[in-house]
Scaffold this motif. Structure first.
Motif, PDB file in Angstrom:
ATOM      1  N   MET A 273      39.637  71.188  60.809  1.00 49.23           N
ATOM      2  CA  MET A 273      38.804  70.078  61.213  1.00 49.23           C
ATOM      3  C   MET A 273      39.248  68.815  60.477  1.00 49.23           C
ATOM      4  O   MET A 273      39.527  68.844  59.284  1.00 49.23           O
ATOM      5  CB  MET A 273      37.351  70.388  60.878  1.00 49.23           C
ATOM      6  N   ALA A 274      39.339  67.734  61.183  1.00 48.24           N
ATOM      7  CA  ALA A 274      39.778  66.465  60.604  1.00 48.24           C
ATOM      8  C   ALA A 274      38.788  65.971  59.557  1.00 48.24           C
ATOM      9  O   ALA A 274      37.581  66.159  59.676  1.00 48.24           O
ATOM     10  CB  ALA A 274      39.950  65.424  61.706  1.00 48.24           C
ATOM     11  N   LYS A 275      39.322  65.331  58.525  1.00 47.79           N
ATOM     12  CA  LYS A 275      38.512  64.742  57.462  1.00 47.79           C
ATOM     13  C   LYS A 275      38.712  63.238  57.481  1.00 47.79           C
ATOM     14  O   LYS A 275      39.761  62.748  57.893  1.00 47.79           O
ATOM     15  CB  LYS A 275      38.939  65.266  56.097  1.00 47.79           C
ATOM     16  N   LEU A 276      37.716  62.517  56.978  1.00 46.87           N
ATOM     17  CA  LEU A 276      37.856  61.082  56.767  1.00 46.87           C
ATOM     18  C   LEU A 276      38.148  60.877  55.285  1.00 46.87           C
ATOM     19  O   LEU A 276      37.340  61.266  54.435  1.00 46.87           O
ATOM     20  CB  LEU A 276      36.590  60.329  57.163  1.00 46.87           C
ATOM     21  N   ILE A 277      39.316  60.333  54.995  1.00 46.89           N
ATOM     22  CA  ILE A 277      39.759  60.109  53.627  1.00 46.89           C
ATOM     23  C   ILE A 277      39.772  58.608  53.371  1.00 46.89           C
ATOM     24  O   ILE A 277      40.504  57.862  54.024  1.00 46.89           O
ATOM     25  CB  ILE A 277      41.153  60.717  53.398  1.00 46.89           C
ATOM     26  N   ALA A 278      38.928  58.167  52.451  1.00 47.21           N
ATOM     27  CA  ALA A 278      38.841  56.748  52.115  1.00 47.21           C
ATOM     28  C   ALA A 278      39.823  56.456  50.995  1.00 47.21           C
ATOM     29  O   ALA A 278      39.698  56.993  49.903  1.00 47.21           O
ATOM     30  CB  ALA A 278      37.422  56.382  51.707  1.00 47.21           C
ATOM     31  N   GLY A 279      40.804  55.629  51.290  1.00 42.76           N
ATOM     32  CA  GLY A 279      41.837  55.316  50.319  1.00 42.76           C
ATOM     33  C   GLY A 279      41.770  53.884  49.847  1.00 42.76           C
ATOM     34  O   GLY A 279      41.351  52.987  50.578  1.00 42.76           O
ATOM     35  N   ALA A 280      42.176  53.680  48.595  1.00 43.05           N
ATOM     36  CA  ALA A 280      42.240  52.334  48.031  1.00 43.05           C
ATOM     37  C   ALA A 280      43.156  52.358  46.818  1.00 43.05           C
ATOM     38  O   ALA A 280      43.324  53.394  46.175  1.00 43.05           O
ATOM     39  CB  ALA A 280      40.855  51.853  47.618  1.00 43.05           C
ATOM     40  N   THR A 281      43.719  51.207  46.515  1.00 45.51           N
ATOM     41  CA  THR A 281      44.473  51.026  45.284  1.00 45.51           C
ATOM     42  C   THR A 281      43.680  50.065  44.421  1.00 45.51           C
ATOM     43  O   THR A 281      43.241  49.015  44.902  1.00 45.51           O
ATOM     44  CB  THR A 281      45.883  50.473  45.563  1.00 45.51           C
ATOM     45  N   VAL A 282      43.476  50.436  43.156  1.00 45.98           N
ATOM     46  CA  VAL A 282      42.677  49.618  42.248  1.00 45.98           C
ATOM     47  C   VAL A 282      43.445  49.351  40.962  1.00 45.98           C
ATOM     48  O   VAL A 282      44.358  50.091  40.598  1.00 45.98           O
ATOM     49  CB  VAL A 282      41.333  50.300  41.895  1.00 45.98           C
ATOM     50  N   SER A 283      43.019  48.288  40.274  1.00 50.50           N
ATOM     51  CA  SER A 283      43.505  48.037  38.925  1.00 50.50           C
ATOM     52  C   SER A 283      42.798  49.013  37.989  1.00 50.50           C
ATOM     53  O   SER A 283      41.796  49.630  38.362  1.00 50.50           O
ATOM     54  CB  SER A 283      43.188  46.593  38.521  1.00 50.50           C
ATOM     55  N   LEU A 284      43.283  49.140  36.785  1.00 47.38           N
ATOM     56  CA  LEU A 284      42.672  50.039  35.827  1.00 47.38           C
ATOM     57  C   LEU A 284      41.213  49.659  35.565  1.00 47.38           C
ATOM     58  O   LEU A 284      40.380  50.514  35.289  1.00 47.38           O
ATOM     59  CB  LEU A 284      43.469  50.056  34.522  1.00 47.38           C
ATOM     60  N   ASP A 285      40.884  48.374  35.722  1.00 42.60           N
ATOM     61  CA  ASP A 285      39.500  47.943  35.528  1.00 42.60           C
ATOM     62  C   ASP A 285      38.697  47.911  36.837  1.00 42.60           C
ATOM     63  O   ASP A 285      37.604  47.358  36.894  1.00 42.60           O
ATOM     64  CB  ASP A 285      39.415  46.614  34.779  1.00 42.60           C
ATOM     65  N   GLY A 286      39.230  48.548  37.896  1.00 41.94           N
ATOM     66  CA  GLY A 286      38.440  48.801  39.094  1.00 41.94           C
ATOM     67  C   GLY A 286      38.430  47.751  40.183  1.00 41.94           C
ATOM     68  O   GLY A 286      37.597  47.813  41.087  1.00 41.94           O
ATOM     69  N   PHE A 287      39.355  46.811  40.151  1.00 42.85           N
ATOM     70  CA  PHE A 287      39.387  45.751  41.155  1.00 42.85           C
ATOM     71  C   PHE A 287      40.406  46.035  42.254  1.00 42.85           C
ATOM     72  O   PHE A 287      41.490  46.544  41.980  1.00 42.85           O
ATOM     73  CB  PHE A 287      39.716  44.398  40.511  1.00 42.85           C
ATOM     74  N   VAL A 288      40.069  45.675  43.498  1.00 47.92           N
ATOM     75  CA  VAL A 288      40.996  45.794  44.620  1.00 47.92           C
ATOM     76  C   VAL A 288      41.619  44.449  44.979  1.00 47.92           C
ATOM     77  O   VAL A 288      42.575  44.397  45.747  1.00 47.92           O
ATOM     78  CB  VAL A 288      40.329  46.421  45.869  1.00 47.92           C
ATOM     79  N   GLU A 289      41.062  43.382  44.442  1.00 44.91           N
ATOM     80  CA  GLU A 289      41.599  42.024  44.585  1.00 44.91           C
ATOM     81  C   GLU A 289      41.318  41.277  43.294  1.00 44.91           C
ATOM     82  O   GLU A 289      40.302  41.534  42.636  1.00 44.91           O
ATOM     83  CB  GLU A 289      40.912  41.256  45.720  1.00 44.91           C
ATOM     84  N   ASP A 290      42.186  40.320  42.962  1.00 46.05           N
ATOM     85  CA  ASP A 290      41.923  39.493  41.784  1.00 46.05           C
ATOM     86  C   ASP A 290      40.962  38.360  42.145  1.00 46.05           C
ATOM     87  O   ASP A 290      40.485  38.270  43.290  1.00 46.05           O
ATOM     88  CB  ASP A 290      43.234  38.978  41.173  1.00 46.05           C
ATOM     89  N   ALA A 291      40.672  37.498  41.208  1.00 43.50           N
ATOM     90  CA  ALA A 291      39.706  36.409  41.415  1.00 43.50           C
ATOM     91  C   ALA A 291      40.152  35.432  42.502  1.00 43.50           C
ATOM     92  O   ALA A 291      39.322  34.731  43.089  1.00 43.50           O
ATOM     93  CB  ALA A 291      39.465  35.664  40.104  1.00 43.50           C
ATOM     94  N   ASP A 292      41.449  35.391  42.796  1.00 41.48           N
ATOM     95  CA  ASP A 292      41.970  34.511  43.855  1.00 41.48           C
ATOM     96  C   ASP A 292      42.052  35.207  45.209  1.00 41.48           C
ATOM     97  O   ASP A 292      42.573  34.639  46.166  1.00 41.48           O
ATOM     98  CB  ASP A 292      43.355  33.986  43.461  1.00 41.48           C
ATOM     99  N   GLY A 293      41.586  36.455  45.293  1.00 43.81           N
ATOM    100  CA  GLY A 293      41.607  37.196  46.552  1.00 43.81           C
ATOM    101  C   GLY A 293      42.925  37.878  46.857  1.00 43.81           C
ATOM    102  O   GLY A 293      43.147  38.357  47.966  1.00 43.81           O
ATOM    103  N   SER A 294      43.800  37.975  45.862  1.00 43.00           N
ATOM    104  CA  SER A 294      45.111  38.601  46.068  1.00 43.00           C
ATOM    105  C   SER A 294      45.108  40.048  45.566  1.00 43.00           C
ATOM    106  O   SER A 294      44.494  40.368  44.557  1.00 43.00           O
ATOM    107  CB  SER A 294      46.185  37.816  45.318  1.00 43.00           C
ATOM    108  N   SER A 295      45.832  40.887  46.285  1.00 45.77           N
ATOM    109  CA  SER A 295      46.031  42.272  45.837  1.00 45.77           C
ATOM    110  C   SER A 295      47.499  42.515  45.482  1.00 45.77           C
ATOM    111  O   SER A 295      47.912  43.656  45.296  1.00 45.77           O
ATOM    112  CB  SER A 295      45.582  43.246  46.928  1.00 45.77           C
ATOM    113  N   ALA A 296      48.281  41.450  45.361  1.00 44.71           N
ATOM    114  CA  ALA A 296      49.726  41.578  45.126  1.00 44.71           C
ATOM    115  C   ALA A 296      50.053  42.389  43.876  1.00 44.71           C
ATOM    116  O   ALA A 296      50.982  43.197  43.892  1.00 44.71           O
ATOM    117  CB  ALA A 296      50.368  40.189  45.032  1.00 44.71           C
ATOM    118  N   ALA A 297      49.299  42.217  42.805  1.00 46.26           N
ATOM    119  CA  ALA A 297      49.590  42.936  41.559  1.00 46.26           C
ATOM    120  C   ALA A 297      49.415  44.443  41.718  1.00 46.26           C
ATOM    121  O   ALA A 297      49.994  45.215  40.959  1.00 46.26           O
ATOM    122  CB  ALA A 297      48.693  42.422  40.433  1.00 46.26           C
TER     123      ALA A 297
END
Length: 183
Positions: free
Chosen positions: A1-25
């Motif tokens: 049966m198919a599963k829904l897997i929620a994926g994300a990349t985060v910084s060590l302190d838990g952010f997916v974007e920096d204060a400027d809205g960038s995820s480049a780092a």
């Protein structure tokens, strides 16, 4: 049966974007990541993708998804308003804009995925909505060794959940964590 897997990349302190809205780092290792066996395994298990509109709009040209996107499967984009022109598709990848919520997006994606999994790609808000609605079977969180200090947190004010570790992998500088949501 198919599963829904929620994926994300985060910084060590838990952010997916920096204060400027960038995820480049968080993707300084993008070329290494896309060439890895880890990414190949994720692609192989994925039968459909869900993403938020802001994540979708990160592409400079939405028509490029049909030729260059690493997941050549049906895409379901959660949005309040679809763009005036639907992006190009090919025999594998199509884009459906879902305006009636995450439940509808999950249902459509699970149907399209068949016996493969649905991978949620991005958008902290949609990630939280899926988790709060009880639609997520597993979390796949990649941690990059960078501290962003401020920005958009992945789990800011989100729902609580009990998790069971499935696996931990090291891909270059990235640590990939996989958890099952315990219901």
């Amino acid at each position: 049966m198919a599963k829904l897997i929620a994926g994300a990349t985060v910084s060590l302190d838990g952010f997916v974007e920096d204060a400027d809205g960038s995820s480049a780092a968080l993707y300084a290792d993008f070329d290494e990541l896309t060439a890895s066996g880890y990414m190949q395994a994720v692609q192989d298990e994925t039968g459909a993708v869900i993403m938020g509109r802001r994540t979708f709009d990160m592409a400079e040209d939405p028509d490029d998804y049909a030729d260059n996107y690493e997941f050549q499967v049906p895409m379901f984009v959660v949005t309040h308003e679809p763009p005036p022109v639907t992006p190009r598709s090919n025999g594998r990848l199509s884009v459906t804009f879902v305006t009636d919520g995450v439940e509808s997006a999950a249902q459509q994606a699970l149907e399209a995925a068949g016996d493969r999994n649905v991978t949620f790609i991005g958008g902290a808000d949609v990630f939280g909505q899926l988790l709060a609605a009880g639609l997520v079977d597993e979390l796949s969180v990649d941690v990059m060794p960078v501290l962003l200090g401020d920005g958009v947190r992945l789990f800011a004010g989100g729902p609580t959940a009990t998790l069971e570790k499935v696996r931990v992998e090291q891909i270059g500088v990235r640590t990939a964590l996989r958890y099952r949501v315990v219901r």
